[in-house]
Scaffold this motif. Structure first.
Motif, PDB file in Angstrom:
ATOM      1  N   GLU A   1      14.143  11.582  44.864  1.00  0.00           N
ATOM      2  CA  GLU A   1      13.566  12.067  43.608  1.00  0.00           C
ATOM      3  C   GLU A   1      12.076  12.306  43.633  1.00  0.00           C
ATOM      4  O   GLU A   1      11.521  12.771  42.641  1.00  0.00           O
TER       5      GLU A   1
ATOM      6  N   LEU B   1      12.943  18.822  40.193  1.00  0.00           N
ATOM      7  CA  LEU B   1      12.582  17.457  40.573  1.00  0.00           C
ATOM      8  C   LEU B   1      11.542  16.873  39.620  1.00  0.00           C
ATOM      9  O   LEU B   1      11.601  15.712  39.247  1.00  0.00           O
TER      10      LEU B   1
ATOM     11  N   GLU C   1      13.138  15.983  36.386  1.00  0.00           N
ATOM     12  CA  GLU C   1      14.008  14.815  36.535  1.00  0.00           C
ATOM     13  C   GLU C   1      13.175  13.536  36.582  1.00  0.00           C
ATOM     14  O   GLU C   1      13.466  12.556  35.887  1.00  0.00           O
TER      15      GLU C   1
END
Lengths: 146, 406
Positions: free
Chosen positions: B50, B61, B64
């Motif tokens: 991540e 990314l 997120e």
């Protein structure tokens, strides 16, 4: 006895024991033969910083050689400083300044070498070397003036 | 729900270690707690899958990671029952949080001759920032005394809340003695005189349920690493009204709204106080740590640790060569003690040799030691995974210490 011989003798003494308890008992015993600092030298300026226990160290210069006295309120610390004094006492400053202290690793006291906040061994060695350096500098400048 | 200690211990890989040939007994939880596998894996997963800077990119990314980071903020909010998510500022630890408040809030409200009130129990982190600020402002740092049991003298506290008091900063639990301060009552007393209160919760977050709304504190801070979370994760809670009145602590990216060479306007809460890239992985790990504590239940952790404290105190009190320091009526998880005639440093080395990790020294609370007339103590501090059997190991080691050094 040369500094190398002194170190070897200490390594030999500690290598007689495998058990940590015996090693520490030996260290504590060594503390009892420490050249004890005169109470009037137990001043704030002779206290070594960086130790969890209090360690006083004093040095004098005689006939081109350095002599130490010390004391501590902790018996293991007292043992460590007496061990260092055994190695360094009565040597010319140059030998103290250049001395390698890796032998401490060989006698199973490695835990005292890591630079943690509670540990004063590094500070003790540094202070002893600083004394030697100060004496040497003074000696060299006195010589020049002669 | 039963407290399955073996299952809990099984979650902490480090507890399997042997130190000096003995299985590790970790009694230095007040310095930092060990981390459960879930936290370790959370940090690792972040870097594996991540890793990305947050609040920046429009790419997947970044979105997120930002979401995860903000979820962590929501988790912290719930954990300490703050009213709003924006009141949660991430810092690298308690120290930074207190410095932030001293710098950005204390500086605004303190004038010459004013006073900041702390207690004689404070950790240096909740003392030195105020001392430095007071010196800068020609203000006075006032210290509420403690009694011989290590409790803050409440009558003195109330009397010391004076017309010049502009700030109160108190520890929730003493790191040196384990005293639990009656912070709710202390906050109420300060508020009667409109004095804001910061609570240093570094020693509280892993032991007792924290409810900042119930406490009505103005600021509350704690460190993730003392609560099963990663190093570098810390929390500052502040009431919105106060946070909004404050200038940023550090300047850089993230905390800005609009920058020109002439002027910069600041971002809204909480980002105004989060300049630069935060310790994202630590904050995500902190969320997992809070989940871990929630899964056990703070009440269960509290009763388990109370049992350890009672058993440990009983065992040590029985020994005529031992003096316990800190005997407050309300205390938690910490036993500070000394041997007669044995230096704590010497004892600490022997404890270490027997596989017991504890702390010796002044515990970053030198004034506490001065007050008690000692230079330091040996401190045993418990966590959720400690056991009665480990206290028995301590007692065994005490025998060894006395044999070798007594």
């Amino acid at each position: 006895m040369s500094i190398e011989d002194r170190k070897q003798k200490i390594i030999a003494e500690f290598s007689m024991f495998d058990d940590w308890m015996d090693k520490y008992n030996l260290l504590i015993e060594m503390g009892k033969s420490l050249p004890v600092i005169d109470p009037h030298h137990k001043t704030k300026s002779n206290l070594i910083s960086g130790c969890q226990s209090r360690v006083w160290l004093q040095a004098r210069y005689e006939n081109n050689r350095v002599y130490f006295t010390a004391n501590s309120d902790a018996v293991i610390t007292k043992g460590i400083v007496s061990l260092l004094i055994r190695v360094f006492n009565g040597l010319p400053p140059k030998e103290i300044i250049e001395a390698d202290t890796a032998f401490l690793d060989k006698i199973g006291l490695k835990e005292h070498l890591s630079p943690t906040r509670s540990n004063g061994l590094t500070s003790m060695i540094k202070q002893m070397k600083l004394y030697a350096l100060a004496f040497k500098t003074k000696h060299d400048s006195d010589k020049k003036e002669d | 729900m039963t407290y399955d200690i073996e299952k809990i211990r099984g979650q902490f890989p480090i507890l399997q270690r042997e130190i000096n040939g003995k299985s590790l007994v970790y009694f230095d939880n007040a310095a930092t707690t060990q981390k459960p596998l879930s936290v370790i894996e959370r940090v690792s997963a972040y870097y594996r899958n991540e890793n990305c800077n947050i609040h920046r990119g429009v790419h997947f990314l970044s979105q997120e990671a930002t979401q995860e980071f903000e979820d962590a903020r929501e988790k912290v909010r719930g954990f300490i029952n703050a009213g709003r998510k924006e009141e949660i500022i991430f810092t690298k630890g308690t120290t930074e949080a207190i410095n932030l408040v001293a710098y950005s809030f204390g500086r605004n409200i303190l004038g010459q001759g004013d006073e900041v009130l702390i207690t004689a129990l404070e950790h240096h982190s909740n003392l030195v920032p105020w001392q430095v600020l007071c010196r800068e402002k020609n203000a006075f740092l006032r210290v509420v005394p403690i009694n011989n049991k290590g409790e803050v003298v409440q009558e003195a506290y109330k009397k010391m809340l004076g017309p010049r008091t502009k700030m109160v900063a108190i520890g929730h639990i003493s790191n040196a003695l384990g005293t639990i301060n009656p912070v709710r009552e202390m906050i109420a007393a300060a508020h009667e005189k409109n004095i804001p209160v910061l609570v240093d919760g570094a020693q509280a977050a892993s032991h007792i349920k924290i409810d900042v709304q119930e406490l009505d504190c103005d600021f509350y801070c704690f460190s993730g690493h003392k609560a099963y979370g990663p190093m570098g994760s810390g929390v500052l809670f502040g009431k919105t009204r106060l946070l909004e009145s404050m200038d940023p602590y550090q300047c850089g990216g993230e905390m800005v709204d609009r920058v020109t060479f002439e002027k910069t306007t600041y971002n809204e809460l909480p980002f105004k106080f989060e300049a630069g890239t935060p310790n994202v992985e630590s904050i995500l790990g902190l969320k997992t740590a809070l989940d871990f504590m929630d899964s056990l239940g703070m009440d269960s952790i509290g009763s388990h640790e109370k049992a350890l404290l009672e058993y440990g105190t009983e065992q040590l009190a029985r020994d005529p060569d031992i003096t316990i320091y800190g005997t407050a009526d309300r205390k938690t998880s910490i036993i500070s003690f000394l041997f007669k005639n044995i230096h704590p440093y010497d004892a600490g080395i022997i404890f270490d040799k027997t596989g017991i990790a504890l702390r010796t020294g002044n515990h970053c609370a030198q004034p506490v030691m001065d007050r008690l007339g000692i230079s330091g103590t040996i401190r045993v501090s418990f966590g959720a995974y400690n056991t009665i059997q480990e206290i028995d190991r301590l007692v065994e080691s005490i025998g060894m210490v006395k044999k070798m050094l007594g």
